[in-house]
Design an enzyme around this catalytic site. Structure first.
Site, short mmCIF file in Angstrom:
data_model
loop_
_atom_site.label_atom_id
_atom_site.label_comp_id
_atom_site.label_asym_id
_atom_site.label_seq_id
_atom_site.Cartn_x
_atom_site.Cartn_y
_atom_site.Cartn_z
N CYS B 233 -14.33 88.59 -28.65
CA CYS B 233 -14.29 87.54 -29.65
C CYS B 233 -15.72 87.06 -29.86
CB CYS B 233 -13.35 86.42 -29.25
SG CYS B 233 -13.74 85.64 -27.67
N ARG B 238 -11.35 83.54 -26.28
CA ARG B 238 -10.17 83.91 -27.07
C ARG B 238 -9.72 85.32 -26.73
NH1 ARG B 238 -12.29 82.63 -33.02
NH2 ARG B 238 -14.29 82.89 -31.96
#
Lengths: 99, 280
Positions: B233, B238
């Site tokens: 990410c 994430r």
């Protein structure tokens, strides 16, 4: 406008409103601000883009590009959403009512 | 791994707050969240000041991790229940990080702080006092951590899953829409990467989607289960969420998280970058 725009959600230093589109507003319930709500920014297709938690005064803020957005709030007192159209750089203010 | 091994529900958590050898740990970017109220008995972990080396761009080393957990009063035989804000981004990152240093008994609270709060469950401001332990970590398990050169070599051969939002993937934004724009030098994504935003793996209340929904999602997006996968990410948190969905919930065997992610890749000299939606 019946009053000056509320600016309790101060923009971070370095924010350039001649270049960036900033979406701000309050989450409210019956006119009272709702703090601690989960505010989700959904794009034109309903897809999740970002999420913040509203401040004690109900304020939220997103940096977004031009387009049509849905601001959706989840709170213990209910959920609600509103659409906002961002035409270009600048500050865009909208309220989200939950019930 | 399976869902039962890796996730606990808010109901389970509420009934097991005082269970023996069970430590709840809140992991947040915004550590004031913990001070404002946390799950009763939970200790705090700051992903930035405690899990990152203060000087070099890397994690704390093995002995640093041992000191950290010993100081938190966490033992090798404790089961760690992680939760946090941002839809468990940083809790998932800490989960992956605990696994990296060999702590196997670790679980994620499904829905994290958000579901707990929206359910109106109890929060507490009391900071628990836990006695110092002698925690011992393992060497890093790099079978779940990808580094730069491996990522460059994976272009066109392994599944690369970019879990950022479509605007970050295409290069229009360099950070999520709720953060000021900064970070990597160039926008775009690693060529051949699929864009499956992390949020597609989660429900609105922050819980993970069902195994069937997750399986359908990744196969629709073109993930080839016969190949190894690297998720990335912007800064690796994430993608830990997606690593968790693929490796821990769906049981895919060869899945790595590239924690250098776009802030590293998008600043490298000479590597290929693709812009646009990746579908043309």
């Amino acid at each position: 406008m019946c009053s000056a725009p509320e600016q309790s959600a101060e923009l971070p230093a370095g924010t350039d409103l001649s270049k960036e589109s900033v979406l701000v507003g309050k989450v409210t319930n019956g006119g009272s601000p709702v703090g601690g709500a989960y505010v989700r920014l959904l794009d034109g297709t309903g897809e999740f883009t970002a999420e913040v938690v509203s401040s004690a005064s109900g304020d939220y803020r997103f940096f977004a590009r031009p387009g049509t957005w849905t601001v959706r709030a989840l709170s213990r007192s209910g959920n609600g959403q509103t659409e906002v159209s961002v035409g270009g750089p600048g500050l865009f203010t909208t309220e989200v009512q939950v019930a | 791994m399976s869902r039962q091994d890796a996730l606990v529900s808010a109901d389970w958590a509420e009934q097991n707050l005082d269970a023996p050898n069970t430590v709840f740990v809140e992991v947040d970017e915004d550590t004031t969240a913990y001070e404002g109220g946390h799950i009763p008995g939970a200790v705090k972990l700051d992903w930035k000041t405690e899990l990152q080396d203060p000087v070099r761009r890397d994690f704390v080393d093995k002995s640093g991790f041992e000191q950290l957990l010993s100081g938190k009063g966490i033992s090798n035989d404790d089961t760690i229940i992680l939760y946090g804000g941002n839809n468990n981004w940083f809790a998932a990152y800490a989960y992956w990080y605990f696994k990296l240093y060999g702590h196997q008994a670790v679980k994620l609270l499904d829905g994290g702080r958000k579901k707990w709060e929206l359910d109106g469950r109890k929060l507490d401001t009391e900071v628990p006092q836990r006695s110092q332990t002698q925690y011992r970590a393992q060497e890093q398990d790099t079978s779940i951590r990808a580094f730069r050169d491996e990522v460059v070599n994976a272009i066109g051969t392994k599944n690369l899953v970019d879990v950022r939002s479509p605007d970050e993937f295409s290069g229009k934004l360099l950070a999520p829409a709720h953060l000021p724009q900064e970070q990597a030098q160039r926008g775009g994504h690693i060529p051949s990467a699929l864009n499956v935003p992390w949020s597609k793996a989660a429900n609105e209340d922050g819980t993970f989607k069902s195994d069937d929904e997750l399986r359908a999602l990744y196969s629709e997006q073109g993930l080839d289960s016969s190949r190894p996968t690297i998720a990335y990410c912007r800064i690796g948190e994430r993608s830990s969420h997606t690593w968790f969905a693929l490796h821990e919930l769906l049981g895919e065997t060869d899945v790595k998280n590239y924690d250098g992610s776009w802030t590293e890749y998008g600043s490298l000299i000479g590597v290929p970058i693709e812009t646009g939606d990746g579908k043309s």
